[in-house]
Design a protein around this motif. Sequence first.
Motif, mmCIF file in Angstrom:
data_model
loop_
_atom_site.group_PDB
_atom_site.id
_atom_site.type_symbol
_atom_site.label_atom_id
_atom_site.label_comp_id
_atom_site.label_asym_id
_atom_site.label_seq_id
_atom_site.Cartn_x
_atom_site.Cartn_y
_atom_site.Cartn_z
ATOM 1 N N ARG A 148 57.653 62.560 53.828
ATOM 2 C CA ARG A 148 58.734 63.532 53.676
ATOM 3 C C ARG A 148 59.777 63.361 54.781
ATOM 4 O O ARG A 148 59.456 62.937 55.885
ATOM 5 N N GLU A 156 58.207 61.198 57.965
ATOM 6 C CA GLU A 156 56.778 60.899 57.968
ATOM 7 C C GLU A 156 56.500 59.488 57.457
ATOM 8 O O GLU A 156 57.020 59.082 56.414
ATOM 9 N N ARG A 179 63.472 65.412 51.494
ATOM 10 C CA ARG A 179 63.009 64.359 50.590
ATOM 11 C C ARG A 179 61.486 64.330 50.619
ATOM 12 O O ARG A 179 60.861 64.632 51.640
ATOM 13 N N SER A 180 60.899 63.909 49.508
ATOM 14 C CA SER A 180 59.455 63.740 49.427
ATOM 15 C C SER A 180 59.161 62.469 48.634
ATOM 16 O O SER A 180 60.064 61.865 48.044
ATOM 17 N N LEU A 234 62.055 65.798 56.862
ATOM 18 C CA LEU A 234 62.074 67.220 57.171
ATOM 19 C C LEU A 234 63.275 67.575 58.035
ATOM 20 O O LEU A 234 63.758 66.748 58.814
ATOM 21 N N VAL A 262 62.185 70.687 53.432
ATOM 22 C CA VAL A 262 61.829 69.351 52.980
ATOM 23 C C VAL A 262 63.022 68.781 52.222
ATOM 24 O O VAL A 262 63.331 69.221 51.115
ATOM 25 N N ASP A 301 53.776 59.525 49.879
ATOM 26 C CA ASP A 301 53.926 60.980 49.949
ATOM 27 C C ASP A 301 54.571 61.418 51.266
ATOM 28 O O ASP A 301 54.355 62.530 51.742
#
Length: 294
Positions: free
Chosen positions: A156, A149, A171-172, A158, A169, A154
Amino acid sequence: MPTFLRKPITRIVLTATTGLVMATLGFFAWQSFYPVQAASGWQVEVAHRNVDKAASLLPQADGSLLVSQELDDGRGSILKIAPDGEREVLVDQLSKPDGMVAARGGWVFSQEGGLAPVSLAVDGQVTPLFDGIAVQGLWNEGNHLYAIEDRKGDGRLLRYDWRSGQVDVLRSGLTEAEGLTRCGDGRLLYTEKADGQIRALSKDGKDPVVFDSLRNPTFLFCDQRGLWISEDNTHRARLLRIKPDGTRQTVLSFLKAPQSIVADGSGGYWLAEGGRDRVLHLTPPSKQPAAASD
């Protein structure tokens, strides 16, 4: 100040101001229209014009090329360009369609325009797989589809499981993460554009920076010639190649918002130049075999 001196001074100020404005406009025009420059031995030509906000590219077995047109607010679409130049809109009413990748007998595409599904298109049928927010980069392998994203702080990374439909998820908290690719050495790489970095996904979660000091890196592509990086700059952007030995080469310069780069299947490459609404074709030095680094 005597009246007879005011008019000459005013005229000088106006002349200087006009000259500055014209010089500024000329500079921006020069940046916009200066022709793309290729590294020694490489050749570049315009393959397709009038492709609105060309973003992601996906060559097809029949020689046609799929191009996502990254327009917002339901104006975006995925276009098929046949070898003879004939065009057909395959999917429309999209919001900033961005990433595309071959999968499951068809292809998956993402939409960067807010909350939207990542979808699979097969034989004219479009099936939503899962929702993401401003999803750009995609990578498909085996039983997993990866998506990243492009968000500010913020974002992620996915992972979608084709068998179960589960989305994990990985990583974020990512910032402007756009590109995603797997290289021959096994590393899954992704970009954080604002920081000018490329990171490698790691099991310990630390994701080391493998390349930095880049200018807005966006799409990534790995092949035998190395790692290809396009810079999402409005003016004077570049297409970079990091060779297998780690040295960097500017293959193309004076681009305007270049996006996806993919192999054409004949030793050359397609490059989407979204800032000029076109697709370029890049040919390597003719004396070099396709598998050699130069």
